[in-house]
Design a protein around this motif. Structure first.
Motif, PDB file in Angstrom:
ATOM      1  N   VAL A 162      51.378  99.531  49.260  1.00  0.00           N
ATOM      2  CA  VAL A 162      51.148  98.221  49.887  1.00  0.00           C
ATOM      3  C   VAL A 162      49.745  97.798  49.484  1.00  0.00           C
ATOM      4  O   VAL A 162      48.949  98.615  49.044  1.00  0.00           O
ATOM      5  CB  VAL A 162      51.225  98.245  51.428  1.00  0.00           C
ATOM      6  N   VAL A 169      48.645  91.008  53.647  1.00  0.00           N
ATOM      7  CA  VAL A 169      49.155  92.361  53.388  1.00  0.00           C
ATOM      8  C   VAL A 169      50.549  92.224  52.774  1.00  0.00           C
ATOM      9  O   VAL A 169      51.417  91.561  53.346  1.00  0.00           O
ATOM     10  CB  VAL A 169      49.213  93.183  54.700  1.00  0.00           C
ATOM     11  N   GLY A 213      50.075  97.523  57.055  1.00  0.00           N
ATOM     12  CA  GLY A 213      50.444  97.983  55.717  1.00  0.00           C
ATOM     13  C   GLY A 213      51.218  99.288  55.778  1.00  0.00           C
ATOM     14  O   GLY A 213      52.235  99.465  55.096  1.00  0.00           O
TER      15      GLY A 213
END
Ligand code: UDP
Length: 248
Positions: A162, A169, A213
């Motif tokens: 991520v 994000v 994330g």
């Protein structure tokens, strides 16, 4: 990862390749692609193309590096010179040594090494085409190749990155996002038990962004785990798959 955004990566709420923030790139998994390996897997994640080959358990050489109590896992991540825009100098470098180490450690909790004292289990991960997220694509391929080789494992390992681009994000960064984004965080996990086996971070995330994330990446690992599982079930539910392997 460069500091700050040099070009816009999100336009009208979509990323440059049209994906939403929480969307994975398309994933394709093929098993048993190499005849001479004990287990193998070809895997694509978007424009990443990777082959993983597993050999062993076989006698560990050199002998002085053997472990009398358990198998030694060797993991070599390698990026082909033609896999990137600027030709990559062949051979190991700091980056590939680091990725090999982190990836090997991601499998430490699942491989039942104590079954094979003095032996080696060798994992070769060859990047044929790269577009960011290659270490995670390599771990996904290696996991399936280890299962294909019949290496006893408590579970599969699944992996994804991520990151943060234009202040958002997002899941599974592409090369252009990685180069112009603010953060990149690859993780590996045992999806069934929600156990993280590797986590790295390049760039900066706030505590809240980190939490978001991590949740996003863990959800994606569950999806990847299902794809890995489905590919293995498909391969081994066909009796020809098993016959082919026996004949080789
Ligand atoms: N890359 C490259 N040349 C290199 C190393 C990396 O072009 O020598 C590119 C490649 O596309 C890679 C991306 O940069 O996938 C991101 O690399 P990183 O080190 O973040 O690892 P990855 O995201 O691939 O696990």
């Amino acid at each position: 990862m460069k500091e700050g955004t040099e070009r816009k990566l999100i336009i009208d709420g979509k990323r440059l390749d049209g994906r939403g923030f929480e969307e994975l790139r398309p994933i394709k998994i093929e098993i048993g692609v190499l005849k001479r390996a004990d287990g193998s897997c070809y895997l694509e994640v978007g424009d990443n193309k990777v082959i993983a080959a597993v050999y062993g358990p076989r006698e560990m050489h050199p002998r002085h590096a053997q472990d009398a109590k358990m198998a030694v896992i060797k993991y070599r991540y390698n990026m082909a010179p033609f896999s990137v825009d600027d030709r990559k100098r062949p051979g190991p470098d700091r980056r590939s040594v680091e990725i090999s180490k982190v990836s090997r450690e991601a499998f430490d909790p699942v491989i039942m090494k104590e079954y094979y004292p003095k032996m080696a289990i060798e994992v070769y991960v060859e990047m044929l085409q790269s577009d960011a997220g290659t270490r995670t694509a390599g771990i996904n391929a290696a996991s399936v190749a280890l299962a294909d080789a019949g290496i006893p494992m408590t579970d599969l390992v699944s992996s994804i990155a991520v990151g943060k681009i234009d202040g958002e994000v997002v899941l599974d960064l592409t090369g252009v996002e990685d180069n112009n984004g603010e953060a990149d965080m690859p993780i590996a996990m045992i999806a069934r038990t929600n156990t993280i086996t590797a986590l790295q971070m390049d760039g900066h995330l706030t505590k809240e962004e980190f939490k978001r994330g991590l949740k996003l990446a863990m959800g994606a690992c569950h999806q990847i785990y299902e794809l890995q599982r489905a590919a293995l079930i498909e391969r081994y539910s066909k009796s020809e798959g098993r016959e082919e392997k026996k004949r080789d």
